[in-house]
Design an enzyme around this catalytic site. Structure first.
Site, PDB file in Angstrom:
ATOM      1  N   HIS A 186       0.677  -1.105   0.213  1.00 53.22           N
ATOM      2  CA  HIS A 186       0.002   0.008   0.250  1.00 53.22           C
ATOM      3  C   HIS A 186       0.658   1.215  -0.131  1.00 53.22           C
ATOM      4  O   HIS A 186       0.803   2.034   0.438  1.00 53.22           O
ATOM      5  CB  HIS A 186      -1.089   0.095   1.370  1.00 53.22           C
ATOM      6  CG  HIS A 186      -1.404  -1.401   1.176  1.00 53.22           C
ATOM      7  ND1 HIS A 186      -2.036  -2.365   0.079  1.00 53.22           N
ATOM      8  CD2 HIS A 186      -1.846  -2.262   2.543  1.00 53.22           C
ATOM      9  CE1 HIS A 186      -2.237  -3.261   0.989  1.00 53.22           C
ATOM     10  NE2 HIS A 186      -2.196  -3.676   2.547  1.00 53.22           N
ATOM     11  N   HIS A 203      -6.344 -10.227  13.654  1.00 48.81           N
ATOM     12  CA  HIS A 203      -6.939  -8.913  12.187  1.00 48.81           C
ATOM     13  C   HIS A 203      -6.860  -9.368  11.249  1.00 48.81           C
ATOM     14  O   HIS A 203      -7.117 -10.572  10.586  1.00 48.81           O
ATOM     15  CB  HIS A 203      -5.250  -8.381  12.622  1.00 48.81           C
ATOM     16  CG  HIS A 203      -4.871  -7.328  11.771  1.00 48.81           C
ATOM     17  ND1 HIS A 203      -5.715  -6.533  11.509  1.00 48.81           N
ATOM     18  CD2 HIS A 203      -4.059  -7.146  10.753  1.00 48.81           C
ATOM     19  CE1 HIS A 203      -5.697  -5.790  10.531  1.00 48.81           C
ATOM     20  NE2 HIS A 203      -4.141  -5.533  10.346  1.00 48.81           N
ATOM     21  N   GLU A 230      -7.371  -7.398   8.706  1.00 51.81           N
ATOM     22  CA  GLU A 230      -7.056  -7.365   7.252  1.00 51.81           C
ATOM     23  C   GLU A 230      -6.789  -8.755   6.402  1.00 51.81           C
ATOM     24  O   GLU A 230      -6.058  -9.899   6.398  1.00 51.81           O
ATOM     25  CB  GLU A 230      -5.390  -6.668   7.556  1.00 51.81           C
ATOM     26  CG  GLU A 230      -5.591  -6.136   5.774  1.00 51.81           C
ATOM     27  CD  GLU A 230      -4.024  -4.976   6.606  1.00 51.81           C
ATOM     28  OE1 GLU A 230      -3.885  -4.398   7.366  1.00 51.81           O
ATOM     29  OE2 GLU A 230      -4.071  -4.471   5.432  1.00 51.81           O
ATOM     30  N   ASP A 250      -3.813  -9.740   4.296  1.00 51.76           N
ATOM     31  CA  ASP A 250      -3.060 -10.521   4.228  1.00 51.76           C
ATOM     32  C   ASP A 250      -2.694 -11.686   5.831  1.00 51.76           C
ATOM     33  O   ASP A 250      -1.779 -12.282   5.752  1.00 51.76           O
ATOM     34  CB  ASP A 250      -1.256  -9.328   4.005  1.00 51.76           C
ATOM     35  CG  ASP A 250      -1.616  -8.212   5.763  1.00 51.76           C
ATOM     36  OD1 ASP A 250      -2.885  -8.837   6.046  1.00 51.76           O
ATOM     37  OD2 ASP A 250      -0.815  -7.945   5.975  1.00 51.76           O
ATOM     38  N   HIS A 279      -3.638  -2.141  14.509  1.00 49.17           N
ATOM     39  CA  HIS A 279      -3.372  -0.671  13.527  1.00 49.17           C
ATOM     40  C   HIS A 279      -5.399  -0.712  12.070  1.00 49.17           C
ATOM     41  O   HIS A 279      -5.322   0.412  11.679  1.00 49.17           O
ATOM     42  CB  HIS A 279      -2.604  -0.764  12.574  1.00 49.17           C
ATOM     43  CG  HIS A 279      -2.955  -1.433  11.287  1.00 49.17           C
ATOM     44  ND1 HIS A 279      -2.710  -1.105   9.583  1.00 49.17           N
ATOM     45  CD2 HIS A 279      -2.393  -2.988  10.903  1.00 49.17           C
ATOM     46  CE1 HIS A 279      -2.491  -1.636   9.274  1.00 49.17           C
ATOM     47  NE2 HIS A 279      -2.091  -3.350  10.127  1.00 49.17           N
ATOM     48  N   ASP A 339      -0.327  -7.052  13.884  1.00 44.84           N
ATOM     49  CA  ASP A 339       0.879  -6.318  13.220  1.00 44.84           C
ATOM     50  C   ASP A 339       1.968  -5.791  13.516  1.00 44.84           C
ATOM     51  O   ASP A 339       2.863  -5.244  13.312  1.00 44.84           O
ATOM     52  CB  ASP A 339       0.043  -5.569  12.512  1.00 44.84           C
ATOM     53  CG  ASP A 339      -0.497  -5.944  11.312  1.00 44.84           C
ATOM     54  OD1 ASP A 339       0.391  -7.009  11.051  1.00 44.84           O
ATOM     55  OD2 ASP A 339      -1.277  -5.735  10.643  1.00 44.84           O
ATOM     56  N   TYR A 344       8.812  -0.333   9.706  1.00 46.71           N
ATOM     57  CA  TYR A 344       7.818  -0.259   9.614  1.00 46.71           C
ATOM     58  C   TYR A 344       6.846   0.326  10.378  1.00 46.71           C
ATOM     59  O   TYR A 344       5.230   0.449  10.214  1.00 46.71           O
ATOM     60  CB  TYR A 344       7.543  -1.881  10.328  1.00 46.71           C
ATOM     61  CG  TYR A 344       6.079  -2.971  10.834  1.00 46.71           C
ATOM     62  CD1 TYR A 344       6.155  -3.399   9.415  1.00 46.71           C
ATOM     63  CD2 TYR A 344       5.580  -2.795  11.968  1.00 46.71           C
ATOM     64  CE1 TYR A 344       4.822  -4.377   9.489  1.00 46.71           C
ATOM     65  CE2 TYR A 344       4.739  -3.283  11.621  1.00 46.71           C
ATOM     66  CZ  TYR A 344       3.485  -4.213  10.688  1.00 46.71           C
ATOM     67  OH  TYR A 344       2.673  -4.768  10.882  1.00 46.71           O
ATOM     68  N   HIS A 366       4.379 -10.627  11.080  1.00 43.60           N
ATOM     69  CA  HIS A 366       5.165 -10.017  10.472  1.00 43.60           C
ATOM     70  C   HIS A 366       6.389 -10.072  10.963  1.00 43.60           C
ATOM     71  O   HIS A 366       6.863  -9.455  12.369  1.00 43.60           O
ATOM     72  CB  HIS A 366       5.134  -8.944   9.553  1.00 43.60           C
ATOM     73  CG  HIS A 366       4.061  -8.815   8.570  1.00 43.60           C
ATOM     74  ND1 HIS A 366       3.323  -9.383   7.429  1.00 43.60           N
ATOM     75  CD2 HIS A 366       3.233  -7.593   8.512  1.00 43.60           C
ATOM     76  CE1 HIS A 366       2.641  -8.903   6.518  1.00 43.60           C
ATOM     77  NE2 HIS A 366       1.969  -7.811   7.980  1.00 43.60           N
TER      78      HIS A 366
END
Lengths: 49, 359
Positions: free
Chosen positions: B28, B82, B84, B86, B148, B167, B195, B228
């Protein structure tokens, strides 16, 4: 330059002084103003440390 | 072919079963030069539990790692910290393949997962502080809304003092070393900061509150397992301390001068301002948007006390790459900066508006 200043204001950046804009090529006087602006910014930062 | 994807033991009961994305270079708008990992974790206790999943194209890699330690059909619970994509992109197919007894998420997470994937089964919403028995182990859920995403939560494995931090405390770094203590500290320092700057920075006030809350609750962490990058074990205080420092955004004696130039006039101004900043005692990072990536600018701004921004005028506006970095920066909300704008324009300073010449 207004767009830049608007963005800086949105980031709540405190202005160190008036922005500097030049037509075509900066001369020695204008570059001195830039130098002084840098020094003024540094002084403000150091007062916050 | 024999399965070469193996699960990696994190503790006696917890295994890393994620996937490595060696080739991703953009997240992104955030340049991920070292790729990334999508971390998922398997808790092999009385109740077998999968924490998070992976990006959809990496589902088979994750399933293969799970299968290296247990029949995936034996997974009882899936927890989505989370939603999201990914970390949840493969969730619908994993649910279909595994048919777990229950799927858990925060209240917002449960709603989001249903909206994203039209999942046709109940997702159990858990509350902040709620516990879930896994038989001989217990998970505690901590809501971390807006860190986030609105759905975000942590899961804490009480007996192991292990935090599944989604994250937070992560980084985009593809490697075969699963643990921070096996990795190059310089790379970790750079990637963790990058990050934070590119993802977590706008939520810094919430980071400070969360650290306060966790400290007050007396929670300790032997292991921090993010979604991650490498897992933090042995020494978890360093990354928490860094988050506290980055979130405070206390200015240091450093300035970032970012600019673009057409015919070097704005560049001359940028260099003169930089000289003045240095003469005033600041360490200066001069960055041309013609040469650097926006992600690098945000990294350099962590801890900076000043930001000077210069652009020539093009068709009465900023140069496009300066509009890019300013849009990115306003979204990331760096704070406590002293600043100034500068720039050059060729004649005329103000171009005629459309139609003016026809009157």
């Amino acid at each position: 330059m207004k767009e830049t200043e608007d963005n800086l204001a949105e980031m709540k950046v405190e202005k160190a002084g008036e922005g500097i804009r030049v037509k075509n090529v900066p001369n020695a006087d204008l570059l001195s103003r830039c130098y002084e602006l840098g020094k003024a910014m540094a002084e403000k930062v150091r007062s916050r440390l | 072919m024999k399965n070469t994807f193996k699960a990696v033991p994190v503790t006696e009961d917890v295994w890393w079963v994620g996937a490595i994305d060696w080739n991703i270079r953009d997240f992104h708008g955030y340049q991920t030069r070292r790729g990334s990992t999508y971390n998922a974790y398997l808790i092999l206790t009385d109740t077998v539990t999968l924490i998070d999943t992976v990006k959809a194209p990496f589902r088979e890699e994750m399933m293969a790692r799970i299968a290296s330690v247990i029949d995936p059909g034996k997974i009882d619970y899936i927890v989505s910290n989370h939603s999201e994509m990914d970390h949840s992109g493969s969730l619908p197919e994993v649910i279909a393949a595994v048919n777990p007894k229950k799927v858990f998420a925060s209240a917002v997470g449960a709603k989001t997962l249903k909206e994203l994937f039209s999942i046709d089964r109940e997702i159990t919403a858990v509350k902040d502080g709620e516990t879930l028995s896994l038989g001989n182990r217990t998970l505690t859920f901590l809501e971390t809304r807006m860190l986030h995403w609105p759905d975000s939560m942590f899961s804490y494995l009480n007996e192991e003092e292990l935090l599944f931090s989604q994250d937070a405390f992560g980084m985009h770094y593809a490697s075969l070393e699963r643990f921070a203590d096996e990795s190059d500290p310089a790379i970790l320092a750079y990637e963790a900061a990058t990050y934070y700057a590119n993802i977590i920075l706008p939520y810094s006030p919430l980071v400070l509150k969360l650290i306060e809350r966790v400290t007050a609750a007396g929670l300790s962490f032997r292991t921090i397992a993010p979604d991650h990058g490498p897992i933090w074990r042995k020494e978890t205080g360093g990354i928490i301390g860094n988050y506290a420092k980055w979130a405070a955004q206390k200015p240091e004696a450093k300035a970032v001068v970012v600019y673009a130039t057409m015919w070097h006039s704005t560049e001359m101004m940028a260099r003169a301002i930089s000289e003045g900043l240095a003469a005033g005692g600041l360490h200066v990072k001069l960055m041309s948007m013609d040469e650097v990536h926006r992600s690098d600018v945000v990294y350099e701004l962590l801890g900076a006390g000043a930001l000077a921004v210069g652009s020539p005028t093009l068709n009465n506006h900023l140069l496009p790459n300066m509009a890019d970095i300013l849009t990115y920066l306003t979204g990331l909300k760096p704070r406590n900066l002293i600043g100034a704008a500068f720039g050059s324009s060729s004649a005329p300073l103000s171009a005629p508006t459309a139609g003016a010449g026809r009157r």
